[in-house]
Design a protein around this motif. Structure first.
Motif, PDB file in Angstrom:
ATOM      1  N   ILE A   1      -7.639   5.525  -5.964  1.00 35.08           N
ATOM      2  CA  ILE A   1      -8.170   6.793  -5.212  1.00 35.08           C
ATOM      3  C   ILE A   1      -9.925   6.812  -5.520  1.00 35.08           C
TER       4      ILE A   1
ATOM      5  N   ARG B   1       1.006  -1.128  -0.233  1.00 41.62           N
ATOM      6  CA  ARG B   1       0.274  -0.246  -0.158  1.00 41.62           C
ATOM      7  C   ARG B   1       1.163   1.347  -0.062  1.00 41.62           C
ATOM      8  N   TRP B   2       0.542   2.193  -0.863  1.00 39.22           N
ATOM      9  CA  TRP B   2       0.975   3.371  -0.270  1.00 39.22           C
ATOM     10  C   TRP B   2       0.299   4.276   0.221  1.00 39.22           C
ATOM     11  N   ALA B   3      -0.348   4.244   0.770  1.00 42.27           N
ATOM     12  CA  ALA B   3      -0.913   5.706   1.789  1.00 42.27           C
ATOM     13  C   ALA B   3      -1.590   6.466  -0.017  1.00 42.27           C
ATOM     14  N   THR B   4      -3.272   6.621   0.937  1.00 43.95           N
ATOM     15  CA  THR B   4      -3.788   7.750   0.054  1.00 43.95           C
ATOM     16  C   THR B   4      -4.620   8.603   0.765  1.00 43.95           C
TER      17      THR B   4
HETATM   18  N1  GLU Z   1      -6.256   4.843  -1.683  1.00 41.84           N
HETATM   19  C1  GLU Z   1      -5.815   3.508  -1.005  1.00 41.84           C
HETATM   20  C2  GLU Z   1      -5.565   3.477   0.831  1.00 41.84           C
HETATM   21  O1  GLU Z   1      -5.485   4.649   0.306  1.00 41.84           O
HETATM   22  C3  GLU Z   1      -5.254   2.545  -1.939  1.00 41.84           C
HETATM   23  C4  GLU Z   1      -3.342   3.421  -1.715  1.00 41.84           C
HETATM   24  C5  GLU Z   1      -2.707   2.715  -2.583  1.00 41.84           C
HETATM   25  O2  GLU Z   1      -2.545   2.475  -4.177  1.00 41.84           O
HETATM   26  O3  GLU Z   1      -1.959   1.675  -2.523  1.00 41.84           O
HETATM   27  O4  GLU Z   1      -5.419   2.818   1.347  1.00 41.84           O
END
Ligand code: GLU
Length: 218
Positions: free
Chosen positions: A101, A74-77
């Motif tokens: 997103i 995961r890259w948190a958004t």
């Molecule tokens: N928007 C999602 C989150 O924040 C997925 C982020 C991603 O692409 O890893 O968990």
């Protein structure tokens, strides 16, 4: 960025998923997790914040047996990097991992909460599973329920959720972009393995799909 891997086969899956995620580490990530169908038919989830070695350690102290699973970096958004916000996210019989997103997640989340849903994370991703479960309660099958749920999502980035359906007697993977594509059913599909940056079907009965074949995020 982030990555998605999956495996259905006869070998123990935890190490295979970790290996797949390790090969996607170069994309960057802040947390990672796995969902594995355990021999008793339930799904077990392991998640850890930080590097993959933290997830490995968690699995060393609490191993998960099973030969079918999905993994995510995961890259948190939406929602800070934490174990609680790491994927996979479970909603009823559905487990979801996703890269991207969902821009209208706050309104979807509020709607779900006002209907009595308890959210277990701060992520946008979690709403996908709950929306699917809500559609299933209205009588839809998994594919139609997922299609209906995805139709409600808004965002600039392509959605790449993988829905891991745990409803017996079959387990179904769906890889979704803006339209739903049924990926295969465990009853009909013996194995697909991660190969380089692709997941490769190795059984003729498996329905290949370009979306799944390029399952890691951009
Ligand atoms: N928007 C999602 C989150 O924040 C997925 C982020 C991603 O692409 O890893 O968990």
């Amino acid at each position: 960025m982030c990555g998605i891997v999956g495996y259905v086969g006869s070998e123990q899956v935890a190490g295979i998923l970790l290996d797949g995620l390790r090969r996607l580490e170069y994309r960057g990530y802040d947390s990672a997790g796995l969902a594995i169908v355990s021999p008793d038919g339930d799904v077990k989830v392991a998640r850890a914040v930080g590097k993959l070695k933290n997830l490995e350690k968690a699995l060393e102290s609490a191993p998960i047996a099973g030969t079918t699973g999905i993994g995510h970096t995961r890259w948190a958004t939406h929602g800070r990097p934490s174990e609680r916000n790491a994927h996979p996210h479970r909603a009823g019989d559905v487990v979801v991992i996703h890269n991207g997103i969902i821009e209208n997640f706050l309104e979807l989340r509020a709607e779900l909460q006002s209907g009595g849903t308890t959210m277990l994370s701060d992520t946008d991703t979690e709403v996908i599973g709950h929306l699917i479960e809500a559609e299933r309660r209205r009588g839809k099958g998994l594919v139609d329920a997922t299609r209906a749920a995805i139709a409600r999502l808004r965002g600039k980035i392509k959605y790449r959720p993988v829905v891991f359906d745990l409803m017996p007697p079959t387990f179904t993977f769906l890889q979704l972009q803006r339209t739903v594509e049924a990926m295969g059913c465990l009853s009909a599909c013996r194995r697909f393995t991660w190969n380089g940056h692709e997941l490769e079907a190795t059984t003729p009965s498996f329905t290949k799909s370009s979306t799944w074949m390029n399952a890691s995020c951009q």
